[in-house]
Design a protein around this motif. Structure first.
Motif, PDB file in Angstrom:
ATOM      1  N   LEU A 180       0.823  -1.207   0.000  1.00 51.96           N
ATOM      2  CA  LEU A 180       0.000   0.000   0.000  1.00 51.96           C
ATOM      3  C   LEU A 180       0.861   1.263   0.000  1.00 51.96           C
ATOM      4  CD1 LEU A 180      -2.817  -1.075   2.502  1.00 51.96           C
ATOM      5  CD2 LEU A 180      -2.937  -0.937  -0.001  1.00 51.96           C
ATOM      6  N   SER A 181       1.993   1.207   0.700  1.00 53.31           N
ATOM      7  CA  SER A 181       2.913   2.357   0.710  1.00 53.31           C
ATOM      8  C   SER A 181       3.493   2.588  -0.679  1.00 53.31           C
ATOM      9  CB  SER A 181       4.042   2.117   1.723  1.00 53.31           C
ATOM     10  OG  SER A 181       3.540   2.027   3.043  1.00 53.31           O
ATOM     11  N   MET A 182       3.840   1.498  -1.361  1.00 54.32           N
ATOM     12  CA  MET A 182       4.361   1.613  -2.730  1.00 54.32           C
ATOM     13  C   MET A 182       3.317   2.244  -3.650  1.00 54.32           C
ATOM     14  SD  MET A 182       7.467   0.173  -2.860  1.00 54.32           S
ATOM     15  CE  MET A 182       8.467  -1.102  -2.030  1.00 54.32           C
ATOM     16  N   LYS A 183       2.084   1.775  -3.524  1.00 52.46           N
ATOM     17  CA  LYS A 183       1.025   2.273  -4.397  1.00 52.46           C
ATOM     18  C   LYS A 183       0.656   3.720  -4.076  1.00 52.46           C
ATOM     19  CE  LYS A 183      -1.004  -2.175  -5.570  1.00 52.46           C
ATOM     20  NZ  LYS A 183      -2.228  -2.999  -5.690  1.00 52.46           N
ATOM     21  N   LYS A 184       0.759   4.082  -2.804  1.00 52.91           N
ATOM     22  CA  LYS A 184       0.488   5.464  -2.436  1.00 52.91           C
ATOM     23  C   LYS A 184       1.513   6.397  -3.065  1.00 52.91           C
ATOM     24  CE  LYS A 184      -0.114   8.514   1.570  1.00 52.91           C
ATOM     25  NZ  LYS A 184      -0.110   8.613   3.047  1.00 52.91           N
ATOM     26  N   ARG A 185       2.755   5.937  -3.149  1.00 51.49           N
ATOM     27  CA  ARG A 185       3.815   6.770  -3.717  1.00 51.49           C
ATOM     28  C   ARG A 185       3.843   6.734  -5.242  1.00 51.49           C
ATOM     29  NH1 ARG A 185       6.112   9.496  -6.256  1.00 51.49           N
ATOM     30  NH2 ARG A 185       8.267  10.221  -6.219  1.00 51.49           N
ATOM     31  N   PHE A 186       3.701   5.549  -5.825  1.00 50.64           N
ATOM     32  CA  PHE A 186       3.909   5.397  -7.265  1.00 50.64           C
ATOM     33  C   PHE A 186       2.647   5.139  -8.068  1.00 50.64           C
ATOM     34  CE2 PHE A 186       7.933   3.712  -5.345  1.00 50.64           C
ATOM     35  CZ  PHE A 186       8.697   4.828  -5.633  1.00 50.64           C
ATOM     36  N   GLY A 187       1.502   5.067  -7.396  1.00 51.53           N
ATOM     37  CA  GLY A 187       0.268   4.848  -8.133  1.00 51.53           C
ATOM     38  C   GLY A 187      -0.508   3.666  -7.587  1.00 51.53           C
ATOM     39  N   ASN A 188      -1.810   3.785  -7.590  1.00 49.27           N
ATOM     40  CA  ASN A 188      -2.660   2.802  -6.948  1.00 49.27           C
ATOM     41  C   ASN A 188      -2.530   1.402  -7.527  1.00 49.27           C
ATOM     42  OD1 ASN A 188      -4.951   2.184  -5.091  1.00 49.27           O
ATOM     43  ND2 ASN A 188      -5.999   1.750  -7.018  1.00 49.27           N
ATOM     44  N   SER A 189      -2.156   1.294  -8.787  1.00 52.14           N
ATOM     45  CA  SER A 189      -2.118  -0.020  -9.431  1.00 52.14           C
ATOM     46  C   SER A 189      -0.704  -0.498  -9.733  1.00 52.14           C
ATOM     47  CB  SER A 189      -2.950   0.006 -10.718  1.00 52.14           C
ATOM     48  OG  SER A 189      -4.279   0.325 -10.449  1.00 52.14           O
ATOM     49  N   THR A 190       0.281   0.033  -9.047  1.00 51.78           N
ATOM     50  CA  THR A 190       1.653  -0.426  -9.227  1.00 51.78           C
ATOM     51  C   THR A 190       1.748  -1.930  -8.976  1.00 51.78           C
ATOM     52  OG1 THR A 190       2.495   1.704  -8.457  1.00 51.78           O
ATOM     53  CG2 THR A 190       4.040  -0.130  -8.463  1.00 51.78           C
ATOM     54  N   HIS A 191       2.433  -2.640  -9.841  1.00 55.23           N
ATOM     55  CA  HIS A 191       2.635  -4.078  -9.631  1.00 55.23           C
ATOM     56  C   HIS A 191       3.752  -4.278  -8.615  1.00 55.23           C
ATOM     57  CE1 HIS A 191       3.281  -8.325 -10.378  1.00 55.23           C
ATOM     58  NE2 HIS A 191       4.564  -8.040 -10.529  1.00 55.23           N
ATOM     59  N   VAL A 192       3.446  -4.969  -7.527  1.00 54.43           N
ATOM     60  CA  VAL A 192       4.431  -5.225  -6.479  1.00 54.43           C
ATOM     61  C   VAL A 192       4.483  -6.721  -6.200  1.00 54.43           C
ATOM     62  CG1 VAL A 192       5.145  -4.727  -4.110  1.00 54.43           C
ATOM     63  CG2 VAL A 192       3.915  -2.985  -5.437  1.00 54.43           C
ATOM     64  N   SER A 193       5.675  -7.289  -6.201  1.00 50.34           N
ATOM     65  CA  SER A 193       5.855  -8.698  -5.864  1.00 50.34           C
ATOM     66  C   SER A 193       6.928  -8.797  -4.776  1.00 50.34           C
ATOM     67  CB  SER A 193       6.300  -9.494  -7.112  1.00 50.34           C
ATOM     68  OG  SER A 193       6.556 -10.840  -6.774  1.00 50.34           O
ATOM     69  N   LEU A 194       6.539  -9.307  -3.589  1.00 49.60           N
ATOM     70  CA  LEU A 194       7.441  -9.396  -2.442  1.00 49.60           C
ATOM     71  C   LEU A 194       7.740 -10.857  -2.109  1.00 49.60           C
ATOM     72  CD1 LEU A 194       5.884  -6.698  -0.084  1.00 49.60           C
ATOM     73  CD2 LEU A 194       7.814  -6.425  -1.655  1.00 49.60           C
ATOM     74  N   HIS A 195       9.009 -11.141  -1.888  1.00 52.42           N
ATOM     75  CA  HIS A 195       9.420 -12.470  -1.431  1.00 52.42           C
ATOM     76  C   HIS A 195       9.919 -12.295   0.002  1.00 52.42           C
ATOM     77  CE1 HIS A 195      11.217 -16.466  -1.487  1.00 52.42           C
ATOM     78  NE2 HIS A 195      12.308 -15.923  -0.961  1.00 52.42           N
ATOM     79  N   MET A 196       9.286 -12.979   0.953  1.00 54.31           N
ATOM     80  CA  MET A 196       9.611 -12.800   2.371  1.00 54.31           C
ATOM     81  C   MET A 196      10.514 -13.923   2.849  1.00 54.31           C
ATOM     82  SD  MET A 196       5.880 -11.546   3.735  1.00 54.31           S
ATOM     83  CE  MET A 196       5.007 -12.784   2.789  1.00 54.31           C
ATOM     84  N   GLU A 197      11.541 -13.559   3.623  1.00 51.91           N
ATOM     85  CA  GLU A 197      12.499 -14.518   4.169  1.00 51.91           C
ATOM     86  C   GLU A 197      12.642 -14.304   5.664  1.00 51.91           C
ATOM     87  OE1 GLU A 197      16.038 -13.577   2.079  1.00 51.91           O
ATOM     88  OE2 GLU A 197      15.327 -14.313   0.129  1.00 51.91           O
ATOM     89  N   PRO A 198      12.906 -15.340   6.444  1.00 48.30           N
ATOM     90  CA  PRO A 198      13.121 -15.173   7.894  1.00 48.30           C
ATOM     91  C   PRO A 198      14.482 -14.553   8.166  1.00 48.30           C
ATOM     92  CG  PRO A 198      13.488 -17.443   7.271  1.00 48.30           C
ATOM     93  CD  PRO A 198      12.976 -16.769   6.040  1.00 48.30           C
TER      94      PRO A 198
END
Length: 320
Positions: free
Chosen positions: A300-318
């Motif tokens: 949501l932070s990415m979309k707030k800055r760069f646009g509501n429909s920005t494509h974001v893909s996150l890979h989470m690691e411990p």
């Protein structure tokens, strides 16, 4: 595990990132691009008709060449309309990231058209200079051709400013490229005005001013064209976003609570959209739901800055 969001749109220009909220707004953007391009095409059609008439009746080869340049502008208007319609189509089974790069292709084709127009101007001017040096007297044009050239300068500069402002607001590469094509016609008309005006006011000895000016203008157009082609090629070859934009992305992650060590950042443009892929670390003992919520906050932070429909893909690691 990988966390993916849905694909979407984000509008960006070479300087500023613009947001679009949803698909309906994107359709409004498409319609506005059509409207701006249509206005330019009407001006181009009127000017190329006037220039051909003025060039023939006014005995000005420079004005006829300028008319051909206006014709190339009209053709690129058609290219922009066709490709922007395609690029506005939403993602489908065969295009997971949408059809945005069709707009980049349109920008590339406009750049090629600009190179062709500039080359014609330079070669034509060089041939005229060679003829003049060989003792041939270049024909002096009439006042009709001069007034047509002056009208072209004013009209094309006005339509350039209108188109480039709208292009930046809509973050349309194709529209901005087409705006430069309008300005190239204005610059070409400046060369024609200098040559025609010099020939009329200074006499037959100065008719060579026309081809000299056209070569200078042609060289400027070549530079503009190659800048457009370079930007298009960067996108078509998956060039990363500017360094300062990527730094902003990293800073957003670093400022997010419970998240650390952003790495393996990959960014790219997809026509009028951007895609962000990133690895982040979280405490390995938190629940899947909490990890999901933190990732959603980053999205949501990415979309707030760069646009509501920005494509974001996150890979989470411990965290280690």
């Amino acid at each position: 595990m990988k966390y993916y969001t849905t694909n979407g749109d984000v509008n960006i220009s070479s300087i500023t990132l613009f947001a679009v909220a949803n698909y309906n707004e994107d359709m409004t953007r498409e319609e506005e691009i059509y409207r701006v391009t249509f206005v330019g095409s009407v001006v181009n059609m009127a000017l190329l008709t006037l220039k051909f008439i003025a060039g023939i009746l006014g005995h000005s080869s420079a004005m006829i060449a300028d008319a051909v340049h206006s014709l190339s502008d009209f053709i690129t208007d058609i290219i922009v309309i066709v490709f922007v319609r395609i690029s506005a189509k939403p993602q489908d089974v065969s295009h997971d990231y949408g059809h945005g790069k069709y707009e980049t292709i349109a920008s590339f084709l406009v750049g090629l058209g600009l190179v062709a127009a500039a080359t014609i101007i330079v070669v034509s001017g060089a041939l005229k200079i060679a003829s003049w040096l060989g003792g041939e007297e270049l024909e002096s044009p009439s006042w009709l051709a001069l007034w047509a050239a002056l009208l072209s300068i004013v009209s094309k500069e006005a339509i350039y400013r209108y188109t480039v402002i709208r292009g930046k607001r809509l973050a349309s590469q194709a529209l901005i490229a087409n705006a430069w094509h309008h300005r190239s016609d204005a610059l070409s008309s400046i060369g024609a005005t200098i040559g025609i005006g010099g020939a009329i006011l200074l006499g037959h000895r100065w008719t060579v001013l026309d081809p000299i000016a056209s070569i200078v203008v042609g060289a400027i157009l070549v530079k503009v064209a190659f800048d457009l082609l370079r930007n298009s090629m960067n996108e078509l070859t998956e060039c990363s976003l500017p360094e300062d934009t990527e730094k902003e992305i990293i800073d957003i992650v670093k400022n997010s609570p419970g998240v650390s060590e952003p790495h393996n950042l990959r960014t790219r443009r997809i026509g009028n959209r951007i895609a962000i892929e990133l690895h982040i670390r979280m405490n390995g003992d938190i629940s899947l739901r909490e990890a999901h919520d933190r990732a959603t906050e980053i999205e949501l932070s990415m979309k707030k800055r760069f646009g509501n429909s920005t494509h974001v893909s996150l890979h989470m690691e411990p965290t280690k």
